[in-house]
Design an enzyme around this catalytic site. Structure first.
Site, PDB file in Angstrom:
ATOM      1  N   THR A  12       9.979  -9.974  10.957  1.00  0.00           N
ATOM      2  CA  THR A  12       9.940  -8.570  11.374  1.00  0.00           C
ATOM      3  C   THR A  12       8.925  -8.327  12.483  1.00  0.00           C
ATOM      4  O   THR A  12       9.258  -7.736  13.514  1.00  0.00           O
ATOM      5  CB  THR A  12       9.627  -7.668  10.170  1.00  0.00           C
ATOM      6  OG1 THR A  12      10.659  -7.820   9.194  1.00  0.00           O
ATOM      7  CG2 THR A  12       9.551  -6.215  10.590  1.00  0.00           C
ATOM      8  N   ILE A  13       7.695  -8.746  12.280  1.00  0.00           N
ATOM      9  CA  ILE A  13       6.658  -8.541  13.288  1.00  0.00           C
ATOM     10  C   ILE A  13       6.721  -9.623  14.358  1.00  0.00           C
ATOM     11  O   ILE A  13       6.638  -9.339  15.556  1.00  0.00           O
ATOM     12  CB  ILE A  13       5.259  -8.516  12.646  1.00  0.00           C
ATOM     13  CG1 ILE A  13       5.150  -7.351  11.653  1.00  0.00           C
ATOM     14  CG2 ILE A  13       4.168  -8.409  13.717  1.00  0.00           C
ATOM     15  CD1 ILE A  13       5.337  -5.977  12.261  1.00  0.00           C
ATOM     16  N   SER A 140      -3.221  -3.311   9.544  1.00  0.00           N
ATOM     17  CA  SER A 140      -1.861  -3.047   9.079  1.00  0.00           C
ATOM     18  C   SER A 140      -1.231  -1.852   9.781  1.00  0.00           C
ATOM     19  O   SER A 140      -1.901  -1.068  10.464  1.00  0.00           O
ATOM     20  CB  SER A 140      -1.865  -2.790   7.571  1.00  0.00           C
ATOM     21  OG  SER A 140      -2.426  -1.512   7.301  1.00  0.00           O
ATOM     22  N   CYS A 141       0.057  -1.700   9.583  1.00  0.00           N
ATOM     23  CA  CYS A 141       0.791  -0.586  10.181  1.00  0.00           C
ATOM     24  C   CYS A 141       0.207   0.756   9.762  1.00  0.00           C
ATOM     25  O   CYS A 141      -0.003   1.651  10.588  1.00  0.00           O
ATOM     26  CB  CYS A 141       2.270  -0.677   9.814  1.00  0.00           C
ATOM     27  SG  CYS A 141       2.583  -0.944   8.051  1.00  0.00           S
ATOM     28  N   HIS A 192      -6.289   1.260   2.110  1.00  0.00           N
ATOM     29  CA  HIS A 192      -6.208   1.734   3.489  1.00  0.00           C
ATOM     30  C   HIS A 192      -7.519   2.331   3.993  1.00  0.00           C
ATOM     31  O   HIS A 192      -7.909   2.115   5.144  1.00  0.00           O
ATOM     32  CB  HIS A 192      -5.077   2.756   3.614  1.00  0.00           C
ATOM     33  CG  HIS A 192      -3.778   2.274   3.067  1.00  0.00           C
ATOM     34  ND1 HIS A 192      -3.384   2.526   1.766  1.00  0.00           N
ATOM     35  CD2 HIS A 192      -2.794   1.529   3.621  1.00  0.00           C
ATOM     36  CE1 HIS A 192      -2.208   1.965   1.551  1.00  0.00           C
ATOM     37  NE2 HIS A 192      -1.832   1.343   2.655  1.00  0.00           N
ATOM     38  N   GLN A 298       6.714   1.241  10.522  1.00  0.00           N
ATOM     39  CA  GLN A 298       5.957   0.087  10.035  1.00  0.00           C
ATOM     40  C   GLN A 298       6.345  -1.227  10.697  1.00  0.00           C
ATOM     41  O   GLN A 298       5.580  -2.190  10.681  1.00  0.00           O
ATOM     42  CB  GLN A 298       6.125  -0.042   8.513  1.00  0.00           C
ATOM     43  CG  GLN A 298       7.445  -0.633   8.040  1.00  0.00           C
ATOM     44  CD  GLN A 298       8.614   0.344   8.060  1.00  0.00           C
ATOM     45  OE1 GLN A 298       8.434   1.518   8.381  1.00  0.00           O
ATOM     46  NE2 GLN A 298       9.799  -0.127   7.700  1.00  0.00           N
TER      47      GLN A 298
END
Length: 334
Positions: A12-13, A140-141, A192, A298
């Site tokens: 994905t990334i 992270s996203c 987070h 994301q």
């Protein structure tokens, strides 16, 4: 001289970062790794991207499928200046020793602990801290999304409380959920808040819920202000903040579905929405409290950060020159 880039993990990334690298005039994509000859590996090959096995142990999978690889990760590391580790969370820390032995700089993703790298990174917030570094972690996203907007109003912040409404899985993910439940993170703060603090020094607490959707995260953010600020001032600030876009419900942006459709209408690759989407109507100041709601794609918001991290590590450009080049190359609106 172009920086030679390898991608360890073409998922994905990884595939999005690989594409982004090919759009830069100061970087060259040398190759990507896969653990198996799946459709992504075949597509990479069709695009002319050299595919390497992620390790010797994976070679039989490719041989049995008749898929010719360019070598293994070790071979790729001999050819690159920097490796972008886009492997599943926790793998990057294990891979670090391999990169160190090869004498190759590395960028890790947000699934790794902050201690894996020398600095945690969001370009607009702390680009300078990554200058010349060998190991950088792109957060992270969700953390990237929080930092994009919070860093813009950082001088006004006394305390932040943010509720993270997280997507359950990526669109192509059939292994995760839930699909018929809302799953709270029962530990407060969620990870987070502390992650934000690895980049900007603010007081922040977060809680998180996972909900049955695949397309975006949503954050509901409350900021206690230490000096006066009006909603119109926040709107002006966000309108002048790179990689942040304001969207209006009155124009049809009622949910994350319309935001993704907007990205599709831009003909973005994989309907990437690199920018953080803030609902303009949600920006409100009540007394000393600022409220706003934002959405995070994301799969893509961290992609430009990886590109800027490469430039910082090799001291190829200053902060705003790098951001400008990355934005222009990827069609980021501002």
């Amino acid at each position: 001289m172009k920086v030679k880039v390898g991608i360890n993990g073409y998922g994905t990334i990884g595939k999005r970062v690989a594409y982004a690298v090919t759009r830069q005039d100061d970087m060259k994509l040398i190759g990507v790794t896969k653990t198996k000859p799946d459709f992504e590996a075949y597509r990479a090959k069709e695009l002319g991207i050299p595919v390497y096995a992620a390790g010797e142990e994976f070679l039989p999978r490719f041989e049995n499928a008749g898929f010719e690889v360019a070598g293994t990760l070790s071979d790729l590391l001999e050819k690159v200046d920097v490796i972008v580790d886009a492997t599943p969370g926790g793998m990057g820390a294990k891979n670090k020793a391999v990169y160190e032995k090869a004498g190759v700089k590395a960028i890790f993703q947000g699934g790794e602990k902050a201690s894996t790298a020398e600095v945690s990174f969001v370009a607009q917030a702390n680009y300078e801290k990554a200058l010349g570094k060998d190991y950088v972690r792109v957060v992270s996203c969700n953390t990237t999304g929080l930092i994009r907007t919070l860093s813009a109003v950082q001088e006004y912040i006394d305390y932040v409380y943010a509720v993270m409404i997280r997507r359950a899985a990526d669109p192509n993910d059939i292994k995760h959920g839930p699909i018929n439940a809302i799953k709270p993170s029962v530990t407060v703060p969620s990870h987070h808040g502390p992650d934000v603090q690895t980049v900007i020094p603010i007081n922040i607490e977060t809680s998180a819920f996972v909900v049955p959707t695949t397309i975006m995260h949503v954050h509901s953010i409350m900021v206690e202000l230490k000096k006066p600020l009006e909603a119109k001032d926040v709107i002006d600030i966000f309108e002048n903040t790179t990689r942040v876009l304001l969207f209006e419900k009155e124009k049809g942006f009622e949910s994350t579905a319309q935001l993704i459709e907007f990205a599709r209408d831009l003909h973005r690759e994989w309907n990437n929405l690199y920018e953080i989407a803030v609902w303009k109507e949600s920006i409100s100041v009540r007394g000393n409290r600022l409220f706003y709601i934002q959405a995070v794609h994301q799969e893509s918001d961290v992609v430009p950060e990886n590109i800027d991290a490469i430039r910082a590590m090799f001291e190829m450009a200053d902060k705003w020159e790098s951001i400008r080049k990355t934005n222009q190359s990827l069609g980021i609106l501002k």
